[in-house]
Design an enzyme around this catalytic site. Sequence first.
Site, PDB file in Angstrom:
ATOM      1  N   GLU A 413      17.309  60.876  20.944  1.00 34.34           N
ATOM      2  CA  GLU A 413      17.017  59.494  20.559  1.00 34.34           C
ATOM      3  C   GLU A 413      16.199  59.470  19.274  1.00 34.34           C
ATOM      4  O   GLU A 413      15.110  60.028  19.208  1.00 34.34           O
ATOM      5  CB  GLU A 413      16.269  58.796  21.692  1.00 34.34           C
ATOM      6  CG  GLU A 413      17.103  58.678  22.960  1.00 34.34           C
ATOM      7  CD  GLU A 413      16.263  58.382  24.195  1.00 34.34           C
ATOM      8  OE1 GLU A 413      15.083  58.020  24.040  1.00 34.34           O
ATOM      9  OE2 GLU A 413      16.783  58.542  25.320  1.00 34.34           O
ATOM     10  N   LEU A 456      20.532  55.722  24.142  1.00 30.67           N
ATOM     11  CA  LEU A 456      19.247  55.746  24.843  1.00 30.67           C
ATOM     12  C   LEU A 456      19.526  56.055  26.307  1.00 30.67           C
ATOM     13  O   LEU A 456      19.538  55.181  27.163  1.00 30.67           O
ATOM     14  CB  LEU A 456      18.541  54.393  24.675  1.00 30.67           C
ATOM     15  CG  LEU A 456      17.025  54.386  24.806  1.00 30.67           C
ATOM     16  CD1 LEU A 456      16.455  53.097  24.228  1.00 30.67           C
ATOM     17  CD2 LEU A 456      16.571  54.564  26.246  1.00 30.67           C
ATOM     18  N   ALA A 457      19.767  57.332  26.572  1.00 28.74           N
ATOM     19  CA  ALA A 457      20.153  57.765  27.916  1.00 28.74           C
ATOM     20  C   ALA A 457      19.895  59.258  28.022  1.00 28.74           C
ATOM     21  O   ALA A 457      20.630  60.064  27.453  1.00 28.74           O
ATOM     22  CB  ALA A 457      21.631  57.445  28.170  1.00 28.74           C
ATOM     23  N   GLU A 458      18.848  59.623  28.755  1.00 29.15           N
ATOM     24  CA  GLU A 458      18.423  61.020  28.793  1.00 29.15           C
ATOM     25  C   GLU A 458      19.414  61.926  29.516  1.00 29.15           C
ATOM     26  O   GLU A 458      19.619  63.072  29.111  1.00 29.15           O
ATOM     27  CB  GLU A 458      17.039  61.122  29.431  1.00 29.15           C
ATOM     28  CG  GLU A 458      15.906  60.607  28.559  1.00 29.15           C
ATOM     29  CD  GLU A 458      15.809  59.085  28.474  1.00 29.15           C
ATOM     30  OE1 GLU A 458      15.102  58.570  27.587  1.00 29.15           O
ATOM     31  OE2 GLU A 458      16.459  58.407  29.313  1.00 29.15           O
ATOM     32  N   GLN A 480      12.667  62.184  23.974  1.00 27.64           N
ATOM     33  CA  GLN A 480      11.676  61.574  23.097  1.00 27.64           C
ATOM     34  C   GLN A 480      10.243  61.652  23.629  1.00 27.64           C
ATOM     35  O   GLN A 480       9.301  61.904  22.879  1.00 27.64           O
ATOM     36  CB  GLN A 480      12.060  60.112  22.842  1.00 27.64           C
ATOM     37  CG  GLN A 480      11.360  59.484  21.674  1.00 27.64           C
ATOM     38  CD  GLN A 480      12.017  58.168  21.304  1.00 27.64           C
ATOM     39  OE1 GLN A 480      11.704  57.122  21.868  1.00 27.64           O
ATOM     40  NE2 GLN A 480      12.941  58.216  20.353  1.00 27.64           N
ATOM     41  N   PHE A 481      10.075  61.422  24.917  1.00 28.31           N
ATOM     42  CA  PHE A 481       8.786  61.567  25.587  1.00 28.31           C
ATOM     43  C   PHE A 481       9.020  62.215  26.950  1.00 28.31           C
ATOM     44  O   PHE A 481       9.961  61.843  27.656  1.00 28.31           O
ATOM     45  CB  PHE A 481       8.097  60.208  25.801  1.00 28.31           C
ATOM     46  CG  PHE A 481       7.564  59.571  24.561  1.00 28.31           C
ATOM     47  CD1 PHE A 481       6.272  59.835  24.114  1.00 28.31           C
ATOM     48  CD2 PHE A 481       8.347  58.696  23.827  1.00 28.31           C
ATOM     49  CE1 PHE A 481       5.778  59.231  22.971  1.00 28.31           C
ATOM     50  CE2 PHE A 481       7.858  58.091  22.677  1.00 28.31           C
ATOM     51  CZ  PHE A 481       6.573  58.366  22.240  1.00 28.31           C
ATOM     52  N   ASP A 483       7.557  61.569  29.507  1.00 23.99           N
ATOM     53  CA  ASP A 483       7.452  60.484  30.489  1.00 23.99           C
ATOM     54  C   ASP A 483       8.823  59.902  30.851  1.00 23.99           C
ATOM     55  O   ASP A 483       8.972  59.275  31.905  1.00 23.99           O
ATOM     56  CB  ASP A 483       6.566  59.376  29.931  1.00 23.99           C
ATOM     57  CG  ASP A 483       5.301  59.927  29.292  1.00 23.99           C
ATOM     58  OD1 ASP A 483       4.221  59.729  29.852  1.00 23.99           O
ATOM     59  OD2 ASP A 483       5.407  60.577  28.224  1.00 23.99           O
ATOM     60  N   ILE A 485      11.708  61.766  30.912  1.00 22.61           N
ATOM     61  CA  ILE A 485      12.621  62.874  31.189  1.00 22.61           C
ATOM     62  C   ILE A 485      13.347  62.699  32.513  1.00 22.61           C
ATOM     63  O   ILE A 485      14.380  63.317  32.768  1.00 22.61           O
ATOM     64  CB  ILE A 485      11.856  64.216  31.176  1.00 22.61           C
ATOM     65  CG1 ILE A 485      12.803  65.392  30.916  1.00 22.61           C
ATOM     66  CG2 ILE A 485      11.066  64.422  32.477  1.00 22.61           C
ATOM     67  CD1 ILE A 485      12.084  66.700  30.660  1.00 22.61           C
ATOM     68  N   PRO A 487      15.343  60.514  34.095  1.00 17.03           N
ATOM     69  CA  PRO A 487      16.797  60.294  34.235  1.00 17.03           C
ATOM     70  C   PRO A 487      17.632  61.550  34.011  1.00 17.03           C
ATOM     71  O   PRO A 487      18.768  61.621  34.472  1.00 17.03           O
ATOM     72  CB  PRO A 487      17.093  59.228  33.164  1.00 17.03           C
ATOM     73  CG  PRO A 487      15.802  58.511  32.978  1.00 17.03           C
ATOM     74  CD  PRO A 487      14.744  59.571  33.133  1.00 17.03           C
ATOM     75  N   HIS A 528       3.121  57.305  28.279  1.00 19.29           N
ATOM     76  CA  HIS A 528       3.174  58.159  27.090  1.00 19.29           C
ATOM     77  C   HIS A 528       2.172  59.296  27.183  1.00 19.29           C
ATOM     78  O   HIS A 528       1.835  59.902  26.163  1.00 19.29           O
ATOM     79  CB  HIS A 528       2.924  57.334  25.816  1.00 19.29           C
ATOM     80  CG  HIS A 528       3.993  56.330  25.549  1.00 19.29           C
ATOM     81  ND1 HIS A 528       4.025  55.093  26.166  1.00 19.29           N
ATOM     82  CD2 HIS A 528       5.094  56.373  24.756  1.00 19.29           C
ATOM     83  CE1 HIS A 528       5.082  54.430  25.752  1.00 19.29           C
ATOM     84  NE2 HIS A 528       5.748  55.183  24.901  1.00 19.29           N
TER      85      HIS A 528
END
Length: 728
Positions: A413, A456-458, A480-481, A483, A485, A487, A528
């Site tokens: 992302e 936007l989909a882990e 990205q974070f 927090d 992870i 999914p 975060h």
Amino acid sequence: MARQSGSGVAEKKKAAGAVSGTTLTRGQLVEFYRLMYLSRRTDDREIVLKRQQKIFFQISCAGHEALLVAAGMAMRPGYDWFFPYYRDRAICLALGNTVEDQFLQAVGAASDPASGGRQMPSHWSSPKLHIVSPSSSTATQCLHAVGCAEAGRYFAKHPEAAAKHDGEYRQFKDVVFHGDEVTYVSIGEGSTSQGEFWEALNTASNGKLPVLFVVEDNGYAISTPVEANTPGGNISHLVANFPNFHFAEIDGTDAIASYNAMVEAVGYCRAGKGPALVHGHVIRPYSHSLSDDERLYRTVAELEADALRDPISRLQMWLLREGILDAEAINRLERQVDEEVQRAADKAVMATLPTPDTILRHVYSENLTPMDRRFERQPEITADRNERTMADLINLCLKDEMRRDDRIVVFGEDVADATRDQPLREGKLKGKGGVFKLTSGLQLEFGNDRVWNSPLAEANIVGRAIGMAVRGLKPVVEIQFFDYIWPAMHQMRNEMAVLRWRSNDGFSCPLVMRVPIGGYLTGGSIYHSQSGESIFTHTPGVRIVMPSNALDALGLLRTAIRCDDPVLFLEHKRLYRETFGRAIYPGPDYTIPFGKANVVRPGKDITVVTYGAVVPRALQAAQKIHRDKGIDVELIDLRSLAPYDWETVTESVRKTSRVIIAHEDMMSWGYGAEIAARIADELFHDLDAPVRRVAAMDTFVAYQPLLEDVILPQSHDIYEAIADLAAF
């Protein structure tokens, strides 16, 4: 580098004597029926073996045979790629999997070519045929298929990347690629409820990827009927507006209709027009598995109606009616199949079983371990003597490695400089390059084929990376974070970590997941500032590292990229641009082996074991307590969490006889608990005091800095723990 090309499916199948209504010849139609019957009789024999307690699980393909043999006959084994699910016995037989292969898996034999006795029956796998080992999870393989198709397209566009690369590190082989290969993936209708199915459709549609999705709709997800699973009761109606797709909804019990639909769908994909979805209405004449009894939720009338649509009976009658086979020929063919199945079953039940000494084989790569001494490199003296931050050196490492190896791709992302890149290349935009700027400049230098923004989909990020790695790329992806992870957890735990082990080293997915982690941010708050590394260190099959300074970050990241295992690379956000830990660029080949701790400060009185952002806080405490009270602390930075350096910990504890484990994550069930337990178990007689832990409170990280400072372990907390333990 080997490259092959092939003509279209229809052209391959056309031959003199083709039967009206299909491109199949009479001989191919007989083979079609033989494969369907072979699949059904294999199911029936497994059921007998299960009742005899000679196998331990059974799930059948019954009722799906026509649709699946059609798919197998329309595609090319060892050329195309296949991500099947547990109902796909018939397509695997059509591709060249043998009945004996399948029975060996059912009994859990050591010679089971799919898994060496590790997987349940009906979890097909064959590197030679390009049948990729599946898990029992539903729909996860859809993203793998998308990633595999992306990798195939990449190699077709960049043939130089398929050539053999640096054999000193990864055991690369030349990648055989085709400009027109198709990737098959199948799921049951119930699995279309899973998010990964929709994420896969989204990416396949956007990229016009040559992926054939096959939905095998037998009306049930175990006991849940289709109308309770799918709005409107028909998945074709829901997916119809995806652009670039070829769609077909067919009677999957009709062999000829199934074959014609599959040929058309495969041809569409092979021509580069985009993905296809074939929705086949099939039946399930047997229960979901032998652990299920469908009579509890299906009426007799419904089961009788299904029986009238049995695909084997329908094709048999068609062959008789068309004069392709007579009753005697059918009986002879079926007797031959019955004998083949019986011979294979008899042989399988006598096969040697795996021995306990094989259990730990292939949890990780055995050809190239990141603990190898070859990764122990010294920094080079370069002309650039400027000290750089962790963020700077991670960025430089990514650029070095992408220049070295054309197989490395980077996505996630916001990691690209600019998706709409024309203004970027005209110098009108500076570009983003990640929310922390660690991938800045990568897209500008290496192009959109190697660096791009994901949806936007882990799960999409990790699932596609698995498929790419299976196909020969080296994805370095970013979550990205930390927090967010979660999914991706399904893909990480049930797919990425276990693929090599469950396929008995038939397949692997060496990829790198870069993940910013941790708090101490002043305002990061709940979403975060999370730490949670112990959840992942609990998972075999994945390597996990967490550097505390710039030089270690570069050296460990390069090892992660060059090794042959999946790596979770945790980067503490607070350390990205800290003055602490800056370093001079050590050259393009500097690496650090995993599982080798760094003794940050030698000492003789107390050992402090830690990692990540707690390292500078522990160092501050150690220096202060030495000034204040003369206590000499030995500070160990683990750097690598799985594996970790037990030898260095042991040596230090035996020297100091007192130990504190400090980490940022919560105290209870945290990473330090395992090390503390092992010290108590193996080094009890070397201790002069109890093992202590310093960690965060058992709660979440608050937004208000006054609260955050209390929740997370600070330098003064470590100082007080050292003082208390020294006085014990």
